[in-house]
Design a protein around this motif. Structure first.
Motif, short mmCIF file in Angstrom:
data_model
loop_
_atom_site.label_atom_id
_atom_site.label_comp_id
_atom_site.label_asym_id
_atom_site.label_seq_id
_atom_site.Cartn_x
_atom_site.Cartn_y
_atom_site.Cartn_z
N GLN A 217 50.00 45.00 46.48
CA GLN A 217 48.65 45.04 46.16
C GLN A 217 47.85 44.10 46.11
O GLN A 217 46.63 43.88 46.37
CB GLN A 217 48.59 46.17 44.94
N MET A 218 48.56 43.09 45.27
CA MET A 218 47.79 41.53 44.89
C MET A 218 47.73 40.93 46.03
O MET A 218 46.42 40.18 46.27
CB MET A 218 48.69 40.84 44.00
N LYS A 219 48.47 41.02 46.99
CA LYS A 219 48.24 40.03 48.28
C LYS A 219 47.18 40.79 48.95
O LYS A 219 46.36 39.88 49.74
CB LYS A 219 49.52 40.21 49.04
N ARG A 220 46.98 42.24 49.27
CA ARG A 220 45.99 42.72 49.94
C ARG A 220 44.44 42.53 49.30
O ARG A 220 43.57 42.14 50.01
CB ARG A 220 45.96 44.38 49.80
N GLU A 221 44.51 42.28 47.93
CA GLU A 221 43.31 41.60 47.35
C GLU A 221 42.97 40.34 47.18
O GLU A 221 41.98 39.74 46.61
CB GLU A 221 43.22 42.34 45.84
N GLY A 222 43.99 39.55 47.56
CA GLY A 222 44.00 37.92 47.54
C GLY A 222 43.76 37.44 46.37
O GLY A 222 43.26 36.35 45.95
N ASN A 223 44.69 38.03 45.40
CA ASN A 223 44.52 37.79 43.78
C ASN A 223 46.16 37.75 43.42
O ASN A 223 46.27 38.70 42.45
CB ASN A 223 43.68 38.44 43.22
N VAL A 224 47.00 36.79 43.71
CA VAL A 224 48.28 36.97 43.43
C VAL A 224 48.53 36.36 42.10
O VAL A 224 48.11 35.16 41.83
CB VAL A 224 49.43 36.37 44.43
N GLN A 225 49.20 37.04 41.11
CA GLN A 225 49.35 36.46 39.86
C GLN A 225 50.80 36.75 39.44
O GLN A 225 50.90 38.04 39.00
CB GLN A 225 48.25 37.27 38.64
N ILE A 226 51.68 35.99 39.55
CA ILE A 226 53.05 36.23 39.51
C ILE A 226 53.32 36.53 38.06
O ILE A 226 54.21 37.43 37.86
CB ILE A 226 53.82 35.27 39.91
N ASN A 227 52.63 35.92 36.94
CA ASN A 227 53.00 36.33 35.56
C ASN A 227 52.73 37.69 35.02
O ASN A 227 52.93 37.95 34.25
CB ASN A 227 52.28 35.08 34.91
N LYS A 228 51.84 38.26 35.85
CA LYS A 228 51.48 39.71 35.80
C LYS A 228 52.36 40.79 36.04
O LYS A 228 52.60 42.00 35.90
CB LYS A 228 50.12 40.02 36.32
#
Length: 239
Positions: free
Chosen positions: A136-147
């Motif tokens: 989901q994060m990759k689709r939105e272009g906002n990857v936050q590994i710590n989340k």
């Protein structure tokens, strides 16, 4: 005619702005960890039902108890599972084999097998959640590994919690040779631990303390009684 065109242009512009804002209102329902790069002020919140913005006065305790869900579920539920499943195994085997060695071996086998099962199950489950949220994060272009959730942490916590819970009936039955006394002491200790675990889970999750504790206790009694009775019946009919 010009006035009508101006009104139509204003309506189109308004609807376009609202449509562009729609993903930001929907994203907390899809994945709470994704905010689409939007930085909200500290006193801003969204009313999902009405779609209105609500200003909070900053007073009171606004701690989000859902943040505790991952480790609370792994720890408290793991300990309850270890306590109840091991106690039920020992009570069930004790219904037909009354010597202390057999009951202890049964408890140790339940501890080891259950801890491994909990660890693998939690690892697979949390990894599935991890993959979904990462996609989901990759689709939105906002990857936050710590989340993202930590599958290894959840797996380890679940296995340790299960083992800690399973130790309770083992320690309760370890040093008592008389069968009836051993069984009574073990059930009493397990009942007390069930109340403690139920109260702890309710306290950390801000749930009703008495209701939650009684629910866990009554469920534990039913599980042990059902295992004892069914094992006795199977032994009696000679299956």
């Amino acid at each position: 005619m010009d006035a009508r065109i101006q009104v139509q242009s204003y309506v189109d512009s308004y609807l376009s702005r609202r449509w562009n804002q729609f993903p930001y209102y929907l994203s907390p329902l899809v994945s709470p960890s994704i905010n689409h790069g939007v930085v909200y002020p500290p006193d801003f919140s969204i009313n999902v039902e009405g779609g209105d913005q609500v200003e909070e006065d900053g007073s009171g305790d606004h701690f989000d108890y859902t943040q505790r869900a991952q480790w609370l579920r792994a720890a408290v539920l793991g300990a309850n599972d270890g306590l109840l499943s091991t106690a039920s195994l020992m009570v069930g085997v004790g219904a037909v084999r009354k010597d202390v060695n057999t009951m202890m071996l049964t408890g140790v086998a339940g501890l080891v097998g259950g801890a491994c099962s909990m660890a693998i199950g939690e690892l697979v489950s949390v990894y599935a959640q991890y993959d979904i949220e990462l996609s989901q994060m990759k689709r939105e272009g906002n990857v936050q590994i710590n989340k993202l959730p930590n599958p290894y942490y959840a797996s380890f916590a679940s296995a340790v919690a299960f083992a800690v819970g399973a130790l309770v009936p083992l320690l309760g039955a370890a040093f008592i040779n008389d069968y009836e006394v051993r069984l009574g002491v073990m059930v009493a200790i397990v009942s007390l631990a069930l109340v403690v675990f139920g109260w702890l889970g309710a306290f950390l999750g801000k749930a009703p303390l008495v209701k939650s504790s009684l629910r866990v206790l009554i469920g534990g009694w039913f599980a042990m009684a059902f295992t004892f009775g069914l094992t006795k019946l199977v032994d009696h009919v000679g299956l």
